[in-house]
Design a protein around this motif. Structure first.
Motif, PDB file in Angstrom:
ATOM      1  N   THR A 135      -9.571   3.388  -0.991  1.00 19.71           N
ATOM      2  CA  THR A 135     -10.914   3.586  -1.530  1.00 19.71           C
ATOM      3  C   THR A 135     -11.003   3.232  -3.017  1.00 19.71           C
ATOM      4  OG1 THR A 135     -10.430   5.943  -1.868  1.00 19.71           O
ATOM      5  CG2 THR A 135     -11.582   5.339   0.141  1.00 19.71           C
ATOM      6  N   SER A 136      -9.881   2.856  -3.620  1.00 16.75           N
ATOM      7  CA  SER A 136      -9.887   2.412  -5.020  1.00 16.75           C
ATOM      8  C   SER A 136      -9.966   0.891  -5.164  1.00 16.75           C
ATOM      9  CB  SER A 136      -8.626   2.914  -5.738  1.00 16.75           C
ATOM     10  OG  SER A 136      -8.627   4.317  -5.846  1.00 16.75           O
ATOM     11  N   VAL A 137      -9.940   0.169  -4.049  1.00 16.56           N
ATOM     12  CA  VAL A 137     -10.010  -1.292  -4.122  1.00 16.56           C
ATOM     13  C   VAL A 137     -11.275  -1.698  -4.884  1.00 16.56           C
ATOM     14  CG1 VAL A 137     -10.335  -3.397  -2.778  1.00 16.56           C
ATOM     15  CG2 VAL A 137      -8.670  -1.711  -2.041  1.00 16.56           C
ATOM     16  N   GLY A 138     -11.100  -2.574  -5.882  1.00 13.94           N
ATOM     17  CA  GLY A 138     -12.223  -3.040  -6.679  1.00 13.94           C
ATOM     18  C   GLY A 138     -12.561  -2.150  -7.855  1.00 13.94           C
ATOM     19  N   CYS A 139     -11.843  -1.042  -8.008  1.00 17.68           N
ATOM     20  CA  CYS A 139     -12.104  -0.115  -9.106  1.00 17.68           C
ATOM     21  C   CYS A 139     -11.063  -0.284 -10.213  1.00 17.68           C
ATOM     22  CB  CYS A 139     -12.104   1.324  -8.594  1.00 17.68           C
ATOM     23  SG  CYS A 139     -13.375   1.658  -7.352  1.00 17.68           S
ATOM     24  N   GLY A 140     -11.347   0.311 -11.364  1.00 14.18           N
ATOM     25  CA  GLY A 140     -10.532   0.084 -12.542  1.00 14.18           C
ATOM     26  C   GLY A 140      -9.142   0.646 -12.483  1.00 14.18           C
ATOM     27  N   GLU A 141      -8.858   1.541 -11.525  1.00 19.43           N
ATOM     28  CA  GLU A 141      -7.516   2.111 -11.458  1.00 19.43           C
ATOM     29  C   GLU A 141      -6.635   1.416 -10.415  1.00 19.43           C
ATOM     30  OE1 GLU A 141      -9.920   4.476  -8.456  1.00 19.43           O
ATOM     31  OE2 GLU A 141     -10.230   3.664 -10.465  1.00 19.43           O
ATOM     32  N   PHE A 142      -7.196   0.511  -9.604  1.00 21.33           N
ATOM     33  CA  PHE A 142      -6.398  -0.080  -8.526  1.00 21.33           C
ATOM     34  C   PHE A 142      -5.241  -0.882  -9.119  1.00 21.33           C
ATOM     35  CE2 PHE A 142      -5.214  -3.036  -5.185  1.00 21.33           C
ATOM     36  CZ  PHE A 142      -5.147  -2.178  -4.097  1.00 21.33           C
ATOM     37  N   PRO A 143      -4.010  -0.574  -8.724  1.00 21.42           N
ATOM     38  CA  PRO A 143      -2.852  -1.220  -9.360  1.00 21.42           C
ATOM     39  C   PRO A 143      -2.578  -2.610  -8.797  1.00 21.42           C
ATOM     40  CG  PRO A 143      -2.089   0.316  -7.701  1.00 21.42           C
ATOM     41  CD  PRO A 143      -3.597   0.452  -7.747  1.00 21.42           C
ATOM     42  N   ASN A 144      -1.995  -3.449  -9.633  1.00 23.79           N
ATOM     43  CA  ASN A 144      -1.505  -4.747  -9.183  1.00 23.79           C
ATOM     44  C   ASN A 144      -0.177  -4.508  -8.462  1.00 23.79           C
ATOM     45  OD1 ASN A 144      -0.452  -7.297  -8.853  1.00 23.79           O
ATOM     46  ND2 ASN A 144      -0.805  -7.957 -10.953  1.00 23.79           N
ATOM     47  N   LEU A 145      -0.133  -4.786  -7.168  1.00 21.95           N
ATOM     48  CA  LEU A 145       1.039  -4.496  -6.357  1.00 21.95           C
ATOM     49  C   LEU A 145       2.002  -5.676  -6.251  1.00 21.95           C
ATOM     50  CD1 LEU A 145      -0.695  -2.513  -3.451  1.00 21.95           C
ATOM     51  CD2 LEU A 145       0.577  -1.576  -5.390  1.00 21.95           C
TER      52      LEU A 145
ATOM     53  N   LEU B  80      -6.503  -3.514   2.956  1.00 21.63           N
ATOM     54  CA  LEU B  80      -5.660  -3.936   1.839  1.00 21.63           C
ATOM     55  C   LEU B  80      -5.154  -5.359   2.044  1.00 21.63           C
ATOM     56  CD1 LEU B  80      -3.628  -0.667   1.180  1.00 21.63           C
ATOM     57  CD2 LEU B  80      -5.478  -1.600  -0.222  1.00 21.63           C
ATOM     58  N   ARG B  81      -4.809  -5.700   3.266  1.00 22.36           N
ATOM     59  CA  ARG B  81      -4.384  -7.070   3.562  1.00 22.36           C
ATOM     60  C   ARG B  81      -5.515  -8.059   3.305  1.00 22.36           C
ATOM     61  NH1 ARG B  81      -0.007  -7.782   8.133  1.00 22.36           N
ATOM     62  NH2 ARG B  81      -0.890  -9.861   7.947  1.00 22.36           N
ATOM     63  N   ARG B  82      -6.706  -7.734   3.734  1.00 23.09           N
ATOM     64  CA  ARG B  82      -7.844  -8.654   3.585  1.00 23.09           C
ATOM     65  C   ARG B  82      -8.197  -8.901   2.129  1.00 23.09           C
ATOM     66  NH1 ARG B  82     -12.880  -6.976   6.456  1.00 23.09           N
ATOM     67  NH2 ARG B  82     -13.405  -9.189   6.245  1.00 23.09           N
ATOM     68  N   THR B  83      -7.958  -7.906   1.286  1.00 26.19           N
ATOM     69  CA  THR B  83      -8.230  -8.097  -0.146  1.00 26.19           C
ATOM     70  C   THR B  83      -7.141  -8.905  -0.834  1.00 26.19           C
ATOM     71  OG1 THR B  83      -7.070  -6.087  -0.871  1.00 26.19           O
ATOM     72  CG2 THR B  83      -9.401  -5.851  -0.231  1.00 26.19           C
ATOM     73  N   GLY B  84      -6.017  -9.091  -0.162  1.00 23.62           N
ATOM     74  CA  GLY B  84      -4.890  -9.800  -0.764  1.00 23.62           C
ATOM     75  C   GLY B  84      -3.941  -8.901  -1.527  1.00 23.62           C
ATOM     76  N   ALA B  85      -4.195  -7.593  -1.517  1.00 26.15           N
ATOM     77  CA  ALA B  85      -3.393  -6.672  -2.324  1.00 26.15           C
ATOM     78  C   ALA B  85      -1.935  -6.629  -1.891  1.00 26.15           C
ATOM     79  CB  ALA B  85      -3.993  -5.269  -2.273  1.00 26.15           C
ATOM     80  N   LEU B  86      -1.665  -6.906  -0.616  1.00 23.20           N
ATOM     81  CA  LEU B  86      -0.300  -6.782  -0.097  1.00 23.20           C
ATOM     82  C   LEU B  86       0.406  -8.133   0.040  1.00 23.20           C
ATOM     83  CD1 LEU B  86      -0.784  -4.094   2.711  1.00 23.20           C
ATOM     84  CD2 LEU B  86      -0.428  -3.771   0.258  1.00 23.20           C
TER      85      LEU B  86
END
Length: 325
Positions: free
Chosen positions: A210-220, A244-250
């Motif tokens: 639920t933090s995706v797109g927010c200022g605290e979301f970490p670069n993984l 998370l996969r769809r956003t590219g975060a992983l």
């Protein structure tokens, strides 16, 4: 009662080496704050444990306030949080309780104070977003561990000793895979030796997603991604990891460390949580180690967030450098 966006610090990502707060020592002051749900009678036991370490325990002004399901207004909860980080005499900021509410105030966190005077922060669950903010904006290493609302039946002697070592020693933290944990069924060597290293980042999966797109979301990127959750059905783990996969975060993680799947059901309606997670992670091709007693289940252990970690799927261990110096 909402927070004032005008007071929020602009979204920035800190660069450079990690900041490690000093290890706590007897006589140090610990401030208990409640950025989410209000404190309750279990704080008495939490205080007893911290005092047994020789620490001095004090409370934020609004820890016991109640506004709906929150520990007082957003403004009051944020004021307690910032007062703790700004007070040079406070050496540890300890979360009182999880639940919900930290996201409502996180944008107003005084990140400059956290950078200026690094101190220990410990908590978990809803407070995941605070760990993420401290890492992303201040590069501060923190501790993902029990809250001050302490329950001995869930967090017994092993939990007490794990927390003490993490707070007060510079020993590396080693957590072994527990075959009794439902998440232990997830064990993937990836495409190599089954060993991966990187900063340990993450926490509660619901709060991360639920933090995706927010200022605290970490670069993984390059990180060991840690997650755990409670009360979520197997399809929920699938949904959150898919997001998370769809956003590219992983896409560029080094590996995955999995904590406790607490109250996830028995899989009678289909996959278990472990099966759903295995399905979502296998094709990433990175080492994945489950079965770690991190999170909402019994015997919760404490780990640093932001410190360098190594997972070994053959040995079944997560080894993390200390959070404190």
């Amino acid at each position: 009662m909402g927070g004032d966006p005008a007071n929020a610090e602009p979204v920035t990502e800190a660069r450079g080496p990690a900041l490690h707060p000093p290890a706590l020592k007897p006589g140090d002051r610990v401030r208990v704050v409640a950025p989410a749900y209000p404190g309750d009678g279990r704080l008495v036991r939490g205080q007893q444990i911290l005092e047994s370490f020789g620490l001095v325990v004090e409370y934020g002004e609004h820890v016991y306030d109640q506004c709906g399901y929150l520990a007082g207004t957003d403004a009051d909860r944020l004021a307690d949080l910032n007062a703790a980080f700004r007070d040079p005499g406070v050496r540890c900021v300890f979360g009182a309780r999880g639940g919900y509410g930290t996201q409502r105030v996180i944008d107003g966190l005084d990140v400059a104070a956290a950078r200026r005077d690094p101190k220990v922060f410990i908590g978990f669950s809803d407070l995941t977003v605070l760990h993420a903010k401290l890492w992303r904006s201040a590069r501060l290493v923190s501790l993902y561990g029990p809250l001050a609302t302490w329950t001995d039946t869930r967090t017994g002697p092993d939990s007490v000793e794990s927390m003490r070592k993490a707070l007060m020693t510079t020993d590396p933290i080693v957590i072994a895979r527990d075959p009794a944990e439902p998440s232990s069924a997830v064990n993937l060597p990836g495409k190599g030796s089954g060993v991966a290293s990187g900063p340990l980042l993450g926490g509660n999966l619901t709060m991360i997603e639920t933090s995706v797109g927010c200022g605290e979301f970490p670069n993984l990127d390059g990180a060991i991604f840690l997650f755990e959750d409670t009360g979520e059905a197997p399809y929920s783990y699938d949904r959150m990891l898919t997001q998370l996969r769809r956003t590219g975060a992983l896409h560029r993680i080094a590996g995955v460390a999995i904590g406790q799947f607490n109250a996830a059901g028995d899989g009678s309606s289909g996959w278990t949580a472990a099966q759903a997670v295995t399905d979502r992670l296998t094709d990433l091709g990175v080492p994945v180690l489950g079965g770690l007693r991190i999170g909402h289940g019994n015997g919760q252990l404490t780990v640093p967030i932001g410190a360098k970690a190594t997972i070994d799927t053959v040995a079944g261990t997560l080894t993390v450098e200390p959070a404190v110096r």
